[in-house]
Design a protein around this motif. Sequence first.
Motif, PDB file in Angstrom:
ATOM      1  N   ALA A 215       0.824  -1.216   0.000  1.00  0.00           N
ATOM      2  CA  ALA A 215       0.000   0.000   0.000  1.00  0.00           C
ATOM      3  C   ALA A 215       0.856   1.263   0.000  1.00  0.00           C
ATOM      4  CB  ALA A 215      -0.926   0.000   1.217  1.00  0.00           C
ATOM      5  N   PHE A 216       1.889   1.282   0.842  1.00  0.00           N
ATOM      6  CA  PHE A 216       2.738   2.468   0.946  1.00  0.00           C
ATOM      7  C   PHE A 216       3.498   2.700  -0.348  1.00  0.00           C
ATOM      8  CE2 PHE A 216       6.447   4.716   3.152  1.00  0.00           C
ATOM      9  CZ  PHE A 216       5.747   5.921   3.236  1.00  0.00           C
ATOM     10  N   ALA A 217       4.015   1.637  -0.951  1.00  0.00           N
ATOM     11  CA  ALA A 217       4.759   1.771  -2.201  1.00  0.00           C
ATOM     12  C   ALA A 217       3.856   2.276  -3.323  1.00  0.00           C
ATOM     13  CB  ALA A 217       5.384   0.436  -2.585  1.00  0.00           C
ATOM     14  N   ASP A 218       2.620   1.761  -3.361  1.00  0.00           N
ATOM     15  CA  ASP A 218       1.677   2.192  -4.386  1.00  0.00           C
ATOM     16  C   ASP A 218       1.388   3.687  -4.239  1.00  0.00           C
ATOM     17  OD1 ASP A 218      -0.099   1.909  -6.530  1.00  0.00           O
ATOM     18  OD2 ASP A 218      -1.797   1.539  -5.206  1.00  0.00           O
ATOM     19  N   PRO A 242       1.284  10.938   6.765  1.00  0.00           N
ATOM     20  CA  PRO A 242       0.032  10.481   7.395  1.00  0.00           C
ATOM     21  C   PRO A 242      -0.606   9.297   6.688  1.00  0.00           C
ATOM     22  CG  PRO A 242      -0.284  12.590   6.271  1.00  0.00           C
ATOM     23  CD  PRO A 242       1.178  12.340   6.303  1.00  0.00           C
ATOM     24  N   GLU A 243      -0.394   9.193   5.388  1.00  0.00           N
ATOM     25  CA  GLU A 243      -1.001   8.077   4.656  1.00  0.00           C
ATOM     26  C   GLU A 243      -0.489   6.728   5.165  1.00  0.00           C
ATOM     27  OE1 GLU A 243      -1.475  11.670   2.170  1.00  0.00           O
ATOM     28  OE2 GLU A 243       0.196  10.789   3.302  1.00  0.00           O
ATOM     29  N   PHE A 244       0.773   6.694   5.617  1.00  0.00           N
ATOM     30  CA  PHE A 244       1.296   5.427   6.117  1.00  0.00           C
ATOM     31  C   PHE A 244       0.571   5.036   7.401  1.00  0.00           C
ATOM     32  CE2 PHE A 244       5.469   2.849   6.797  1.00  0.00           C
ATOM     33  CZ  PHE A 244       4.812   1.718   6.335  1.00  0.00           C
ATOM     34  N   GLN A 245       0.250   6.005   8.232  1.00  0.00           N
ATOM     35  CA  GLN A 245      -0.527   5.715   9.437  1.00  0.00           C
ATOM     36  C   GLN A 245      -1.905   5.174   9.047  1.00  0.00           C
ATOM     37  OE1 GLN A 245      -0.549   8.862  12.413  1.00  0.00           O
ATOM     38  NE2 GLN A 245       1.363   9.688  11.615  1.00  0.00           N
ATOM     39  N   THR A 246      -2.467   5.759   7.977  1.00  0.00           N
ATOM     40  CA  THR A 246      -3.777   5.300   7.509  1.00  0.00           C
ATOM     41  C   THR A 246      -3.736   3.840   7.091  1.00  0.00           C
ATOM     42  OG1 THR A 246      -4.404   7.518   6.739  1.00  0.00           O
ATOM     43  CG2 THR A 246      -5.571   5.645   5.758  1.00  0.00           C
ATOM     44  N   PHE A 247      -2.677   3.455   6.358  1.00  0.00           N
ATOM     45  CA  PHE A 247      -2.583   2.080   5.877  1.00  0.00           C
ATOM     46  C   PHE A 247      -2.423   1.095   7.035  1.00  0.00           C
ATOM     47  CE2 PHE A 247      -0.562   4.210   1.979  1.00  0.00           C
ATOM     48  CZ  PHE A 247      -1.817   4.469   1.438  1.00  0.00           C
TER      49      PHE A 247
END
Length: 440
Positions: A215-218, A242-247
């Motif tokens: 997810a993070f790489a995408d 913040p997106e990494f926290q979301t994933f």
Amino acid sequence: MNHKIKRTATLVITGLLAVSLAACGGNSKSGNGASNGQDGGAAKGNKVTIELAISKSSQDSAFIQQDILDEFEQKSNIKVNLQLIPAEQTTTVLQTKLAVEETPDLIQYNLASATTDLNLERNFEILDDQEWVSRIQNKDVLSAYGHVYSFHVSQDTGMQGVVYNKQIYEDLGLSIPNSYEEFLEVCEKIKASGVTPVFMPYKDAWAANIWPAAAFADFITTVEPTYFDELNSNKRKWSDIPEFQTFLQQQYDVYKKGYTNADVLSDSYDMAVGKFLNKEVAMMFMGDWLIEGVAEQDPSMKLGVFPIPAVENARLGASPLGGQLFIPKKAKHLEEAKQFLNFLAEKEVAQKIVDSKGYVSNLSDVTTPELPEHKQEIVDNYITPKKTVLTTDAFMLVDRSELYRLLQDQFAGGLTPEEVLKNWDEKFAQLMKDKEIAGF
């Protein structure tokens, strides 16, 4: 981009392009090399036993099939003894063995991880001069630092996403989800049918990284490709995104909503094949190697894989080729270990392995069989239309074991996603500093 990142990315991309081939062939003739055991103690009539260390999670490896080992022993008078290491301890155990010089003669591991986890250059033999190397079609998937360090008869890469039971989807009238919200709806319908939607074997810490790694790489390669360079030069922290926290929260919520096995920190990867065979579970965040493991025991079971649905229109994760064989420099039976690789590379033996596993052959005189249905779907639906992305692991310059343990801590209820990443910031910085990476 950092030189090491370029090297790893090139290795994986080359492997990905190769998967789209329907067959590989050539007219090169293979020699038997030393595969018949004419060197070392075995040639003198003395039985020699070599040690091959392998994770318990890799017991479906083609290289340790009993018929293969028996044939090698009959031809060479060399017995291969397996050292099975618990999956969650594999890296630590191998690091210790290499450090105290209690090295096995062979190790099965992942090349990309070996460069960071096991100090590849210092600890392992360069195999450039081996006979089979001249027959390799794609050396990149076996090479690092300009040399061949590992052996495999395949050039496939591992594709990571959501492995799912097609029959359960068909019976319930489900479609592949294209977003996180749709994925939760699918989980709810599967749960209502009496089947556990998702199997999480997070006793093996690495398994908890499948979802975030893809997810993070995408997200990064789509939105801000410079993030990896910034993370690896200390210009940005993992907790800054913040997106990494979301994933991380997404994956945890799948568990908290009751869509998984209850004992996620007690259940291990080696239980996964049985769970699918018994139709106890419908999905798992994993690589397509799991599909091969299930197919070996029940070819009639139809499994597939789709992208981690952390965002809409996600791409399928692609990891480097795994399961290569390495020979430590301080192996007690160095020549006998090389004989084993020569034996596996023999045309007839390699063809048997490639056929049984549905591999894309990496030897010029060994032909790729018709690809299994799930692999052809990956080629048609993701590789050919360029809907794949290198997982986060491909861009990491240090051992990720500490990150995996932090992900376990989240599922133990001890850490929030933000705390996971802040703790990882500290550990990551120290690991990068220890490796003398610029900026740390």
